[in-house]
Write an enzyme that holds these catalytic residues in place. Structure first.
Site, mmCIF file in Angstrom:
data_model
loop_
_atom_site.group_PDB
_atom_site.id
_atom_site.type_symbol
_atom_site.label_atom_id
_atom_site.label_comp_id
_atom_site.label_asym_id
_atom_site.label_seq_id
_atom_site.Cartn_x
_atom_site.Cartn_y
_atom_site.Cartn_z
ATOM 1 N N GLU A 41 0.927 -1.223 0.028
ATOM 2 C CA GLU A 41 -0.023 0.054 0.127
ATOM 3 C C GLU A 41 0.860 1.381 -0.067
ATOM 4 O O GLU A 41 0.674 2.340 0.624
ATOM 5 C CB GLU A 41 -0.952 0.035 1.123
ATOM 6 C CG GLU A 41 -1.902 -1.197 1.377
ATOM 7 C CD GLU A 41 -2.882 -0.939 2.477
ATOM 8 O OE1 GLU A 41 -2.795 -0.592 3.130
ATOM 9 O OE2 GLU A 41 -3.976 -1.557 1.832
ATOM 10 N N ASP A 82 -8.729 -8.409 3.319
ATOM 11 C CA ASP A 82 -8.526 -7.569 4.284
ATOM 12 C C ASP A 82 -9.984 -7.526 5.251
ATOM 13 O O ASP A 82 -10.655 -6.640 5.309
ATOM 14 C CB ASP A 82 -8.430 -6.084 3.700
ATOM 15 C CG ASP A 82 -7.835 -5.043 4.451
ATOM 16 O OD1 ASP A 82 -7.405 -5.254 5.568
ATOM 17 O OD2 ASP A 82 -7.829 -3.924 4.113
ATOM 18 N N GLU A 141 -12.864 -2.675 11.739
ATOM 19 C CA GLU A 141 -12.738 -2.030 10.396
ATOM 20 C C GLU A 141 -13.984 -1.936 9.483
ATOM 21 O O GLU A 141 -14.486 -1.313 9.352
ATOM 22 C CB GLU A 141 -11.535 -2.210 10.028
ATOM 23 C CG GLU A 141 -11.289 -1.072 8.658
ATOM 24 C CD GLU A 141 -10.070 -1.328 7.961
ATOM 25 O OE1 GLU A 141 -9.009 -1.854 8.533
ATOM 26 O OE2 GLU A 141 -9.917 -0.746 6.922
#
Ligand code: GCU
Length: 691
Positions: A294, A375, A403
């Site tokens: 990332e 993820d 998240e």
């Protein structure tokens, strides 16, 4: 206090007479976890039972030198310490086999023994004893408990001060950092003591303090002194601190012309920093690295392997017994093109990048692998990388921070999800290979590797921003110690410790919690399609439209007729083939893929029939209505507990549940309407469509 309230329960005082009146803590300096065990035991006995038990700190157990002159004959007492300090043979006690951090608990009316191989284990035994007492269990018992896994860490994603976010926490929903503020370590670290206590009580033995998207200013002298203070706070709780490292620090921070991991000046730079850290924090646990991921710099910048990157740090840590946690979350989002390439798949990245490296890592490297290949989605298959590392220890990365899972605004009790993942059998070499045995090292005959969880505890008085979310932190620690705990037992225990022993409270919290992940999955992402949250902004509310065309490679490939990622070997991205043959064969075919992962592995028409008999699109509609309906019941169930739990906890939880009930309707309608508009297939039950 989280679950460490040590609240008196009805009738508790009756037991005081039969409980230890004296605590002998052996060979305990002030910074020793045995010392902490003594004070914690005294605190618990006083607070739950009103019993003032004196703590006597002795070198080795010696009743005759006790302040009561050896006249303990009638009263119950407790001994806590290491086996070395106790001398079991002399006291004619047979202790079962213990490994590092394990403990032996021998509870009798006359004498309770808490013995351990190391000091940390003695503290764990003390917390276990208190856990029983606080739940109303004063019975005799004798058992040993050894941790399933050696690594039981939490990862804080706390920022120092990057991009103007002073002391914020990445994916933090429970206030700002308790460690950092304005680029430096906080002066006031009061809350850290309490956090250390909470973590130790569930067996956590390591904490990475800063965000994986790391900031090298942590190495400033002022911050190293601050880290030393933090280390001093965690030490008496048996928790070792560590740091996330920024791979290009030698250049961006240290002023070198390169950060190439095999360059001599770079190697020296990391050795110097590491030596300096250990000089100040001798029990420093090690580093965590997010590299070549990332946009973060890493060894791939210089065409070096990930092993070159990991070993660079491992070698600096080795002389001190430190561990290098190297994250497998490596992918290059810039290389992904959905429109042009049917075979492009971010899920393939980890195995591809680590291929051929298994024998190349130094022996103090642990590869930290997110549970799924993408993820932290509401449902993912177990990452296949776990099956590719035989020589290198692995740790599974879980996320207590919710998240993609409602961000602590929605109650989502994750133990059932983690259990499913940990119980999954990868069938490596066609032999039983449950994920839990792979990460504990058992599958390979070693005791290395384990667990890491991203935790976003902050300065909010609830730690995570919501009372009910804390059950995830409790369950995480307990499962990392012993993955055979059931989700139900864990939530029941947590509820008694947190709220009340009242049957109605325990039953209600269990019902809500056990229904919460399935409900959330129902209204946020079915059949393995992944969480249909807004990928581009915040990963929170519904935005199925953002699931395609995004640059992150989190795609559903939904069009007017069909949906799902074709990850088969025969026609798709080939991802299914990364599993050992038995598992690969199961995922390769629609018929043998479980419904709940159908769209993870296959691209099918909306009219495809599931094993349940429903079509994919009808399942979407039904699940969204069902999940949202379940979320409404959480409110009414909780309302029945008014007066039975603390008023603030009651009110704050109620307001979250009311919010969740409303937001679940938003999820239901957005997702249902989106797929109706795409497919033009109406709901057979008349809820979604142009009626
Ligand atoms: C996710 C998350 C990021 C985080 C990353 C990671 O992509 O959204 O905030 O940095 O995971 O795990 O490194």
């Amino acid at each position: 206090d989280a679950w460490l309230r040590y609240a008196p329960y009805p009738g508790a005082e009756k037991h005081a007479a039969a409980l230890p009146h004296k605590i002998y803590a052996l060979n305990a300096t002030k910074s020793s976890p045995v010392y902490t065990a003594g004070t914690e035991l005294a605190l618990g006995l006083k607070s739950i039972f009103g019993l003032a038990a004196a703590v006597e700190y002795q070198q080795t157990l010696d009743y005759s030198s006790s302040s009561e002159g050896g006249c303990l004959g009638r009263k119950s007492h407790l001994v806590v310490g290491t086996l070395d300090a106790f001398d079991a043979a002399e006291h004619k006690v047979k202790v079962p086999e213990l490994i590092e951090d394990g403990y032996f608990l021998d509870i009798t009316p006359k004498r309770t023994l808490i013995l351990a191989k190391n000091e940390r284990g003695a503290l764990y035994g003390a917390f276990e004893y208190l856990n029983r007492l606080a739940q109303g269990n004063v019975k005799s018992a004798s058992f040993a408990s050894n941790p399933d896994a050696a690594v039981r860490w939490v990862n804080q994603w706390d920022n120092m001060a990057s991009g103007g976010t002073h002391g914020s926490i990445e994916r933090g929903y429970g206030g700002v950092s308790m460690f950092f503020w304005n680029g430096v370590v906080r002066e006031d670290l009061d809350r850290v003591h309490q956090y250390a206590r909470i973590l130790a009580s569930v067996g956590i033995n390591g904490i990475i303090l800063n965000n994986v998207n790391a900031n090298a200013t942590l190495f400033d002298d002022i911050n190293l002194r601050g880290l030393q203070r933090i280390g001093d706070i965690f030490r008496p709780y048996g928790i070792r601190i560590g740091l996330s490292v920024r791979f290009d620090a030698p250049q961006s921070y240290g002023g070198l012309s390169t950060f190439d991991p095999i360059d001599a000046s770079v190697i020296k730079w990391w050795h110097d920093i590491t030596d300096k850290i250990y000089h100040m924090i001798p029990d420093f646990v090690g580093y965590l690295s997010k590299a070549s991921s990332e946009g973060q710099p890493g060894p791939l910048t210089y065409n070096r392997t990930l092993a070159d990157g990991a070993n660079l740090f491992a070698r600096t840590l080795k002389p001190y017994g430190g561990t290098m946690m190297f994250r497998a979350f490596v992918y290059d989002h810039r290389s992904l093109n959905q429109t042009l390439d049917w075979k492009a798949d971010r899920a393939n990245a980890a195995v591809n990048f680590f291929e051929g490296l298994d024998s190349k890592f130094d022996d103090n490297v642990v590869i930290q692998i997110k549970y799924g290949p993408i993820d932290f989605q509401v449902r993912e298959p177990v990452s296949p990388l776990f099956a590719h590392l035989r020589e290198t220890p692995a740790a599974v990365e879980l996320q207590v921070s919710q998240e993609y899972l409602g961000q602590q605004m929605h109650v989502v009790y994750m133990a059932p999800m983690w259990k499913e993942l940990l119980d999954f059998d990868l069938r490596i070499d066609s032999k039983p290979s449950q994920l839990r045995d792979v990460v504990s090292g058992k599958r390979w005959g070693r005791h290395q590797g384990g667990y890491a969880a991203v935790v976003n505890a902050g300065l909010n008085s609830t730690w995570l921003g919501s009372h009910l979310s804390l059950s995830n932190l409790y369950a995480y620690g307990k499962l990392a110690w012993d993955p055979s705990h059931t989700s139900e037992d864990l939530i029941d225990a947590w509820t008694r410790l947190t709220f009340s022993h009242d049957r109605a409270v325990v039953d209600t919290v269990r019902t809500i919690s056990m229904q919460s992940w399935p409900a959330y999955e129902d209204y946020s992402g079915n059949l393995g399609v992944q969480t249909l949250a807004d990928i581009l902004n915040g990963h929170y509310g519904p935005n199925p439209g953002s699931q395609d065309g995004n640059p992150w490679g989190q795609w559903t490939r939904a069009d007017g007729d069909s949906i799902g990622m074709d990850r088969t070997v025969s026609n798709g991205t080939g991802f299914a083939g990364q599993y050992p043959p038995e598992v690969a064969a199961m995922y390769e075919k629609v018929e043998t893929t479980p419904d709940n992962l159908l769209l993870w592995f296959h691209h099918v028409p909306y009219t495809q029939r599931l094993k349940s008999g429903l079509t994919v699109i009808q399942h979407f509609y039904d699940a969204h209505y069902r999940g949202a309906a379940v979320a409404q019941t959480f409110v009414t169930a909780w309302e029945k507990l008014k007066g039975k739990v603390d008023a603030t906890q009651y009110d704050e939880t109620l307001s979250r549940l009311v919010y969740q009930a409303g937001h679940s309707l938003v999820w239901r309608d957005s997702v249902s309407n989106f797929y109706f508009n795409k497919s033009s297939i109406a709901d057979t039950r008349g809820r979604v469509g142009n009626y």
